[in-house]
Design a protein around this motif. Sequence first.
Motif, PDB file in Angstrom:
ATOM      1  N   PHE A 236       0.825  -1.219   0.000  1.00  0.00           N
ATOM      2  CA  PHE A 236       0.000   0.000   0.000  1.00  0.00           C
ATOM      3  C   PHE A 236       0.860   1.270   0.000  1.00  0.00           C
ATOM      4  O   PHE A 236       0.574   2.207  -0.738  1.00  0.00           O
ATOM      5  CB  PHE A 236      -0.948   0.007   1.201  1.00  0.00           C
ATOM      6  CG  PHE A 236      -2.091  -0.965   1.040  1.00  0.00           C
ATOM      7  CD1 PHE A 236      -3.023  -0.809   0.017  1.00  0.00           C
ATOM      8  CD2 PHE A 236      -2.246  -2.035   1.907  1.00  0.00           C
ATOM      9  CE1 PHE A 236      -4.072  -1.693  -0.144  1.00  0.00           C
ATOM     10  CE2 PHE A 236      -3.297  -2.933   1.754  1.00  0.00           C
ATOM     11  CZ  PHE A 236      -4.204  -2.764   0.728  1.00  0.00           C
ATOM     12  N   HIS A 237       1.899   1.278   0.804  1.00  0.00           N
ATOM     13  CA  HIS A 237       2.676   2.514   0.956  1.00  0.00           C
ATOM     14  C   HIS A 237       3.553   2.802  -0.251  1.00  0.00           C
ATOM     15  O   HIS A 237       3.658   3.936  -0.690  1.00  0.00           O
ATOM     16  CB  HIS A 237       3.561   2.442   2.199  1.00  0.00           C
ATOM     17  CG  HIS A 237       2.832   2.833   3.432  1.00  0.00           C
ATOM     18  ND1 HIS A 237       3.389   3.586   4.419  1.00  0.00           N
ATOM     19  CD2 HIS A 237       1.571   2.578   3.811  1.00  0.00           C
ATOM     20  CE1 HIS A 237       2.501   3.772   5.374  1.00  0.00           C
ATOM     21  NE2 HIS A 237       1.394   3.169   5.026  1.00  0.00           N
ATOM     22  N   HIS A 238       4.184   1.762  -0.750  1.00  0.00           N
ATOM     23  CA  HIS A 238       5.118   1.963  -1.860  1.00  0.00           C
ATOM     24  C   HIS A 238       4.448   1.607  -3.195  1.00  0.00           C
ATOM     25  O   HIS A 238       4.437   2.418  -4.112  1.00  0.00           O
ATOM     26  CB  HIS A 238       6.387   1.141  -1.634  1.00  0.00           C
ATOM     27  CG  HIS A 238       7.081   1.493  -0.351  1.00  0.00           C
ATOM     28  ND1 HIS A 238       7.624   2.733  -0.132  1.00  0.00           N
ATOM     29  CD2 HIS A 238       7.289   0.798   0.792  1.00  0.00           C
ATOM     30  CE1 HIS A 238       8.156   2.775   1.086  1.00  0.00           C
ATOM     31  NE2 HIS A 238       7.956   1.611   1.667  1.00  0.00           N
ATOM     32  N   GLY A 239       3.884   0.397  -3.265  1.00  0.00           N
ATOM     33  CA  GLY A 239       3.270  -0.030  -4.527  1.00  0.00           C
ATOM     34  C   GLY A 239       2.147   0.894  -4.967  1.00  0.00           C
ATOM     35  O   GLY A 239       2.062   1.290  -6.123  1.00  0.00           O
TER      36      GLY A 239
ATOM     37  N   PHE B 251       9.134  -2.334  -8.168  1.00  0.00           N
ATOM     38  CA  PHE B 251      10.402  -1.731  -7.770  1.00  0.00           C
ATOM     39  C   PHE B 251      11.486  -2.786  -7.935  1.00  0.00           C
ATOM     40  O   PHE B 251      11.198  -3.981  -8.062  1.00  0.00           O
ATOM     41  CB  PHE B 251      10.345  -1.242  -6.312  1.00  0.00           C
ATOM     42  CG  PHE B 251      10.329  -2.356  -5.297  1.00  0.00           C
ATOM     43  CD1 PHE B 251       9.209  -3.152  -5.128  1.00  0.00           C
ATOM     44  CD2 PHE B 251      11.442  -2.623  -4.518  1.00  0.00           C
ATOM     45  CE1 PHE B 251       9.197  -4.197  -4.200  1.00  0.00           C
ATOM     46  CE2 PHE B 251      11.441  -3.660  -3.582  1.00  0.00           C
ATOM     47  CZ  PHE B 251      10.306  -4.434  -3.435  1.00  0.00           C
ATOM     48  N   ASP B 252      12.722  -2.325  -7.951  1.00  0.00           N
ATOM     49  CA  ASP B 252      13.844  -3.247  -8.105  1.00  0.00           C
ATOM     50  C   ASP B 252      14.373  -3.595  -6.717  1.00  0.00           C
ATOM     51  O   ASP B 252      15.045  -2.786  -6.071  1.00  0.00           O
ATOM     52  CB  ASP B 252      14.933  -2.596  -8.959  1.00  0.00           C
ATOM     53  CG  ASP B 252      16.087  -3.565  -9.223  1.00  0.00           C
ATOM     54  OD1 ASP B 252      16.049  -4.697  -8.697  1.00  0.00           O
ATOM     55  OD2 ASP B 252      17.015  -3.181  -9.949  1.00  0.00           O
ATOM     56  N   VAL B 253      14.041  -4.806  -6.275  1.00  0.00           N
ATOM     57  CA  VAL B 253      14.401  -5.209  -4.913  1.00  0.00           C
ATOM     58  C   VAL B 253      15.921  -5.220  -4.718  1.00  0.00           C
ATOM     59  O   VAL B 253      16.412  -5.035  -3.595  1.00  0.00           O
ATOM     60  CB  VAL B 253      13.767  -6.576  -4.575  1.00  0.00           C
ATOM     61  CG1 VAL B 253      14.408  -7.697  -5.364  1.00  0.00           C
ATOM     62  CG2 VAL B 253      13.820  -6.853  -3.088  1.00  0.00           C
TER      63      VAL B 253
ATOM     64  N   PHE C  50      10.365 -12.386  -5.398  1.00  0.00           N
ATOM     65  CA  PHE C  50       9.678 -11.243  -6.003  1.00  0.00           C
ATOM     66  C   PHE C  50       9.524 -11.502  -7.494  1.00  0.00           C
ATOM     67  O   PHE C  50      10.419 -12.061  -8.131  1.00  0.00           O
ATOM     68  CB  PHE C  50      10.487  -9.951  -5.798  1.00  0.00           C
ATOM     69  CG  PHE C  50      10.446  -9.433  -4.390  1.00  0.00           C
ATOM     70  CD1 PHE C  50       9.440  -8.573  -3.980  1.00  0.00           C
ATOM     71  CD2 PHE C  50      11.402  -9.819  -3.461  1.00  0.00           C
ATOM     72  CE1 PHE C  50       9.401  -8.093  -2.680  1.00  0.00           C
ATOM     73  CE2 PHE C  50      11.366  -9.351  -2.155  1.00  0.00           C
ATOM     74  CZ  PHE C  50      10.361  -8.485  -1.769  1.00  0.00           C
ATOM     75  N   SER C  51       8.384 -11.089  -8.050  1.00  0.00           N
ATOM     76  CA  SER C  51       8.185 -11.198  -9.494  1.00  0.00           C
ATOM     77  C   SER C  51       7.327 -10.027  -9.940  1.00  0.00           C
ATOM     78  O   SER C  51       6.964  -9.158  -9.131  1.00  0.00           O
ATOM     79  CB  SER C  51       7.550 -12.547  -9.858  1.00  0.00           C
ATOM     80  OG  SER C  51       6.332 -12.705  -9.176  1.00  0.00           O
ATOM     81  N   LYS C  52       6.990 -10.034 -11.230  1.00  0.00           N
ATOM     82  CA  LYS C  52       6.209  -8.943 -11.821  1.00  0.00           C
ATOM     83  C   LYS C  52       6.817  -7.584 -11.458  1.00  0.00           C
ATOM     84  O   LYS C  52       6.131  -6.694 -10.945  1.00  0.00           O
ATOM     85  CB  LYS C  52       4.744  -9.028 -11.411  1.00  0.00           C
ATOM     86  CG  LYS C  52       4.048 -10.272 -11.962  1.00  0.00           C
ATOM     87  CD  LYS C  52       2.552 -10.171 -11.839  1.00  0.00           C
ATOM     88  CE  LYS C  52       1.890 -11.387 -12.470  1.00  0.00           C
ATOM     89  NZ  LYS C  52       0.429 -11.388 -12.330  1.00  0.00           N
ATOM     90  N   ASN C  53       8.107  -7.492 -11.673  1.00  0.00           N
ATOM     91  CA  ASN C  53       8.825  -6.234 -11.436  1.00  0.00           C
ATOM     92  C   ASN C  53       8.758  -5.784  -9.968  1.00  0.00           C
ATOM     93  O   ASN C  53       8.828  -4.594  -9.662  1.00  0.00           O
ATOM     94  CB  ASN C  53       8.274  -5.142 -12.358  1.00  0.00           C
ATOM     95  CG  ASN C  53       9.266  -4.017 -12.561  1.00  0.00           C
ATOM     96  OD1 ASN C  53      10.478  -4.243 -12.525  1.00  0.00           O
ATOM     97  ND2 ASN C  53       8.769  -2.808 -12.740  1.00  0.00           N
ATOM     98  N   GLY C  54       8.572  -6.735  -9.068  1.00  0.00           N
ATOM     99  CA  GLY C  54       8.548  -6.398  -7.637  1.00  0.00           C
ATOM    100  C   GLY C  54       7.154  -6.138  -7.082  1.00  0.00           C
ATOM    101  O   GLY C  54       7.004  -5.910  -5.887  1.00  0.00           O
TER     102      GLY C  54
END
Lengths: 119, 152
Positions: free
Chosen positions: B67-70, B102-104, B136-140
Amino acid sequence: MASGDSRLRVKQDNSVTIIEFIDRNILDEANIQLIGEEIAALIEAEPEPKLLISFANVDHLSSAALGTLITVNNKIRNSEGLLRLSDIDPQIYEVFVITKLHKLFEIHPTTEQALASFN
Amino acid sequence: MGPGGAVICMAPTHPQPDAGRLEIQSSRDDIDMVEKVILEAAQRHGYQDASCFAIRLAVEEALVNAFHHGHRDLPKSTPVSINYQVNPQRICIVIEDQGPGFDVETLPDPTAEENLQRPTGRGVLLIRAYMTRVKFSKNGSRIEMTYEQMSN
């Protein structure tokens, strides 16, 4: 002291302000923000604040709560005060170890030991 | 039925697996509900207090990140989906947000000396520490977390 919407119990032991949490779970973002603001006010109320935060009632906390503790720690350093943490449940202490925040904070097993460390 | 329509078959003497799909909006009540549903399933399958502590923390951090970042630039009502499967051996939780990802790999190490006083950036570290496997998948924007019960 615990009044209104306060999420803290605050008492004084000589020059040390002892803070306890009312909530067993420190997860809710709004509560965490409120906790941060309440502690900030306590820090600003003293020229060289001495704060002891007890986790005796706490079962869960999140990284957001850790963030607020770090902000509190930074504020106390800027005020040339002292911060001690105590009574941290082993499961929660592990969170401090994983994040290496046990190196940043001075943590004591009990409130009494933390109080003695101010002298 | 769990994520991808997988069905888990268990020996009849074992408790039946629990699985489900939830969609929630950004509210404390919704996050609490997800944690309650998954932890109650875990307890039914014999997971002890330390396991429940770990799972709750990982779910909390993953949902707050979603919620906060995505969803930072999305309407507050944009839902996050949660798929979960619980059986006596493992718990698999997949959380997917609708953000850009995001790029983990670029996350700074929050345990580095120079980052210890930064108030944010510890969620993924805690998820990785407490869960057995994290992918992680789908670009994070999708995180798959697996917790395996330690055998006695």
